[in-house]
Structures are given as structure tokens and as C-alpha cells.
Design an enzyme around this catalytic site. Structure first.
Site, PDB file in Angstrom:
ATOM      1  N   GLY B  91       0.569  10.407   4.177  1.00 29.68           N
ATOM      2  CA  GLY B  91       0.291  10.920   2.916  1.00 29.68           C
ATOM      3  C   GLY B  91       1.405  10.547   1.942  1.00 29.68           C
ATOM      4  CG  HIS B 117      -1.951   0.275  -9.341  1.00 32.44           C
ATOM      5  ND1 HIS B 117      -2.837   0.285 -10.255  1.00 32.44           N
ATOM      6  CD2 HIS B 117      -2.568   0.608  -8.036  1.00 32.44           C
ATOM      7  CE1 HIS B 117      -4.191   0.462  -9.523  1.00 32.44           C
ATOM      8  NE2 HIS B 117      -3.706   0.576  -8.180  1.00 32.44           N
ATOM      9  CD  GLU B 118      -0.640   0.027  -4.582  1.00 33.00           C
ATOM     10  OE1 GLU B 118      -1.258   1.178  -4.025  1.00 33.00           O
ATOM     11  OE2 GLU B 118      -1.586  -0.670  -4.998  1.00 33.00           O
ATOM     12  CG  HIS B 121      -3.349   4.632  -5.732  1.00 29.92           C
ATOM     13  ND1 HIS B 121      -4.453   5.124  -6.195  1.00 29.92           N
ATOM     14  CD2 HIS B 121      -3.279   3.348  -5.908  1.00 29.92           C
ATOM     15  CE1 HIS B 121      -5.030   4.125  -6.633  1.00 29.92           C
ATOM     16  NE2 HIS B 121      -4.549   3.087  -6.516  1.00 29.92           N
ATOM     17  CB  ALA B 230      -6.920 -18.087 -33.059  1.00 32.48           C
TER      18      ALA B 230
END
Lengths: 79, 364
Positions: B91, B117-118, B121, B230
Site C-alpha cells: 500500500g 500524479h502517482e 494514488h 490566431a
């Protein structure tokens, strides 16, 4: 009618992707059931990525599958 | 967050870097990892202490292919990394695919962004559906503070806010069917339509059923994070993009060398500091540049500014108002965008034909 080689590859890649990230059940399923489950999982993935939800492996869906990404599934708990 | 809201039972967590990637200097890896933890610490009461031996809550390693957790990596690209939700044993552990090329820049895969990001989690977050949020599952590069409002809401749902610090999250991705949606700039690009809004752009392709939303910086890292105007010059196969007093050029999706240039090189006076909208009319070879309540005409064939300009927008384009945000031209029709309105203006009969919501172009 046999599926052309490239289409088979695409389908196999998609199945691999969906089983990794959308809990597509592994193993043999009956022909009809297999296609139903694949369609449901494709729809789930398309909804997650805000793509047009068709349940079909269109070019846009397949392109999204090829993007570099994190290995953690988009649904369910990673335990 | 996960349905069971998995989280760490205490706020003081430990981490250990088990090995290093040869792609970067050891110090740069350590800095990227530490900065990634600092991002989450800045919006929660969590603290992260580094251990140099023994078992930490979050064990960090670089590994290729099969690496002993039944979740093997797949070589270059594809899977970049994964992390386990809070819990005992594996974990919280975070693994990076050593087959990727890890960097501290915008090229290949930026370790700081992937690590942040990880660790999301590892702290209990699942993937976000919101394009532009850090927890979106596909990689895109973007500089600056990486968390969006959605990421912060998620982590604070688990651990609460940081009582001391306040950080400014990234603005949320624009919603295409927001009735008040306006655009910063619009251009054609080899048959596609590109609509710029804040840090994002929508891409409308004739063969794509739905517009695709992407961060500007993830496609063109050298462009500024937001753009003002643009236009496409299809004769030169070039798209010119304006932001402030500078302009950039694209050939297809590639940046053209020799840019950015100052907009004053076009012959605009120094007092002009920003272009609101730009549009090229192939039949005349002229490019119209809109600034505040006036517009200029630039002759692409002679590369000079036409005499007699600026002129008032309101006088020459009656019915569209005093200012415009964006403009595109198609077969004798100019489409002007201002706030949440789109004016369809016949260039030949010099009048407005219809007025619709700006986001009707996005199938809304």
C-alpha cells in the site's frame, strides 16, 4: 467472414487495455456475451474520456488507448 | 476518491527512494520526488519525512517489465508508472517504468509531474475524468503548480485543507456547453478548426465526432499558456498565433523557427500591445487584425500594412458591435465571436446574416 489481421490486432490491443483499466473479464466467454461485455466496457471508457459513447472501437477511442498513461485502473479500487 | 475512501490513518507519512533512474542526476530525482510531495503537503495537513533505510509508508522504485507485483510494465511509452492505494505492505508504494526516459524538462516524461500524479494514488485518489486535472489518467506536460480545483477537492475530501498555506489552483477546464462560453482565438489549421480558450484548445476535425480538448502547452510547450488571436494563411501553409506583443508561427503542428517575433514587425504602432482577433481572407490576400475598437489590414503579398488604417470595427462591420474576441473566414462569410455570441457576417453583402451562441461551433 474472417477478420483482417490489422483489425484482430486492434481488437486484441483494445481487450488488453480494457481488461487492465476497466476490469474486462479475462478468459473465454461465449461469442455473444464476449461482444456485449466488450461493448459495455468500451462505453464505460468512452464516457470516462468524454468521447462519443458508441460502444465501438472507433479511431478516436483507439487513439486514446495508445496515449501514455498511468497504470492504475480508471475504475474500481487498486487493491 | 475510492468508494471506501481509502486513506492513511495519520498525517505524518514516511517515504524512501529505493533506487534511482540513470536518466537523471541523483539530486534531480531527489528534488523531483521532494517537490511532488510538497505539492500535496501544500493543500493538506500531511507531512512527508524521508527515510534512508527500513520500511517507509511509501516505497519508491524504478523498475522495468516484471518487477514482482503482478503488474508488469510494458517497455517505452504506454504505461509510465503506478502506485498502490494507502494500506499496509505494498500500500502506498510507487513504481516508475525504467524503460521510459525520465526528465526534469518538458521533453519525454517529466518525473515531477508523474510522481505528483502517482503520489495522488498513494494518498488515496483515483483517476479524474476532468481533462487538465493532474489526476487525469493520460500524461500531458504543463509547467507551474500542477493541481486543479478538482485535484484539491479530492485530496481535501480525505485529509482536509492545509491550515496554514493557501495556494492558487489551476483554473478548471472550460465546459464546451457552458452557455456563457467565449473564445480567446480561433483559426483553421489544414482543414481542422482550433479554438483557444484559457490554457486549453479544442480541436474540431471533420472525421472526429466530438471536439477534443487539450492543454495548449502539452501540444506546443514553446507557446505561452494563453493566446490572444490566431489565423491561418493557407497559401503559405502557416498559422500565426498572437500573445501580447509577440507572435509565433506553426506549419502544421510544428513550430516554425525564427519566432517569436514582435507584432510591431508587421507595421503596427508601438502603442498596440495586444491583438484581439485575426483573420486572413484568401481572395484578397489581406489579413485583418482587430485591436480594441479598431482593425488594421495587412497585405500578405507585399508584407506591408495597408494605408488608411486603423478603421473603426463598428463602421466597417455594422451589426457586430465594437469589439471582437475571435474571427474566422469561410467562403465569403466572416464569423465574428464576441463574448458568448457568434455573428455570421456576409463579406460580400456587408451585413450580419445570423447570430447564434458562440459554442454552437462545438455542437452545443
Amino acid at each position: 467472414v474472417p477478420i483482417p489481421g490489422a483489425e484482430t490486432d486492434k481488437r486484441l490491443q483494445a481487450e488488453k487495455y480494457l481488461s487492465r483499466f476497466y476490469n474486462l473479464p479475462a478468459g473465454l466467454l461465449g461469442a455473444r456475451k464476449s461482444s456485449d461485455v466488450l461493448q459495455t466496457k468500451l462505453k464505460e471508457m468512452q464516457a470516462f474520456f468524454n468521447l462519443k459513447v458508441t460502444g465501438k472501437l472507433d479511431a478516436e477511442t483507439f487513439d486514446t488507448m495508445k496515449l501514455p498513461r498511468c497504470g492504475v485502473p480508471d475504475v474500481g479500487e487498486y487493491n | 476518491v475510492s468508494p471506501r475512501k481509502l486513506k492513511w490513518p495519520n498525517n505524518n507519512l514516511t517515504f524512501r527512494i529505493e533506487n534511482f533512474t540513470p536518466d537523471m542526476k541523483k539530486a534531480d530525482v531527489e528534488r523531483a520526488i521532494r517537490q511532488a510531495f510538497n505539492v500535496w503537503a501544500s493543500v493538506t495537513p500531511l507531512t512527508f519525512k524521508r527515510l534512508h533505510s527500513g520500511i517507509a509508508d511509501i516505497m519508491i522504485s524504478f523498475a522495468a517489465r516484471d518487477h514482482g507485483d503482478f503488474n508488469s510494465f510494458d517497455g517505452p511509452n504506454g504505461l509510465l508508472a503506478h502506485a498502490y492505494a494507502p494500506g499496509k505492505g505494498i500500500g502506498g508504494d510507487t513504481h516508475f517504468d525504467e524503460d521510459e526516459n525520465w526528465t526534469k524538462e518538458s521533453n519525454d516524461y517529466n518525473l515531477f509531474l508523474v510522481a505528483t500524479h502517482e503520489f495522488g494514488h498513494a494518498l488515496g485518489l483515483e483517476h479524474s475524468r476532468e481533462a487538465g486535472s493532474l489526476m487525469f489518467p493520460t500524461y500531458s506536460y504543463s509547467p507551474g503548480f500542477p493541481l486543479s480545483e478538482d485535484d484539491i477537492d479530492g485530496i481535501q475530501e480525505l485529509y482536509g485543507p492545509n491550515p496554514n498555506r493557501k495556494v492558487k489552483p489551476k483554473p478548471d477546464a472550460p465546459k464546451k456547453c457552458d452557455p456563457m462560453l467565449s473564445f480567446d482565438a480561433i483559426t483553421e489549421l489544414r482543414g481542422e478548426t482550433i479554438l483557444f480558450k484559457d490554457r486549453f484548445y479544442w480541436r474540431i476535425h471533420p472525421q472526429m465526432p466530438e471536439p477534443e480538448l487539450t492543454l495548449i502547452r502539452s501540444t506546443w510547450p514553446a507557446l505561452p499558456k494563453e493566446v490572444d488571436a490566431a489565423y491561418e494563411n493557407s497559401d503559405k501553409d502557416m498559422v500565426v498565433i498572437f500573445s501580447g506583443i509577440k507572435m509565433w508561427a506553426l506549419s502544421g503542428y510544428d513550430m516554425v523557427e525564427g519566432y517569436p517575433k514582435y507584432i510591431h514587425k508587421l507595421g503596427l504602432p508601438k502603442k498596440v500591445r495586444e491583438i484581439d482577433a485575426a483573420v486572413h481572407i484568401p481572395e484578397t490576400g489581406k489579413t485583418l487584425l482587430f485591436t480594441d475598437e479598431q482593425y488594421w489590414s495587412y497585405d500578405e503579398r507585399t508584407s506591408t500594412m495597408d494605408v488608411g488604417f486603423p478603421r473603426a470595427i463598428e463602421l466597417d462591420f455594422p451589426g457586430i458591435g465594437k469589439e471582437v474576441d475571435a474571427a474566422v473566414y469561410d467562403s465569403g462569410t466572416l464569423y465574428f465571436f464576441h463574448d458568448y455570441m457568434r455573428f455570421e457576417y456576409s463579406y460580400r453583402s456587408r451585413k450580419v446574416i445570423s447570430i447564434v451562441r458562440a459554442n454552437s461551433i462545438l455542437n452545443c
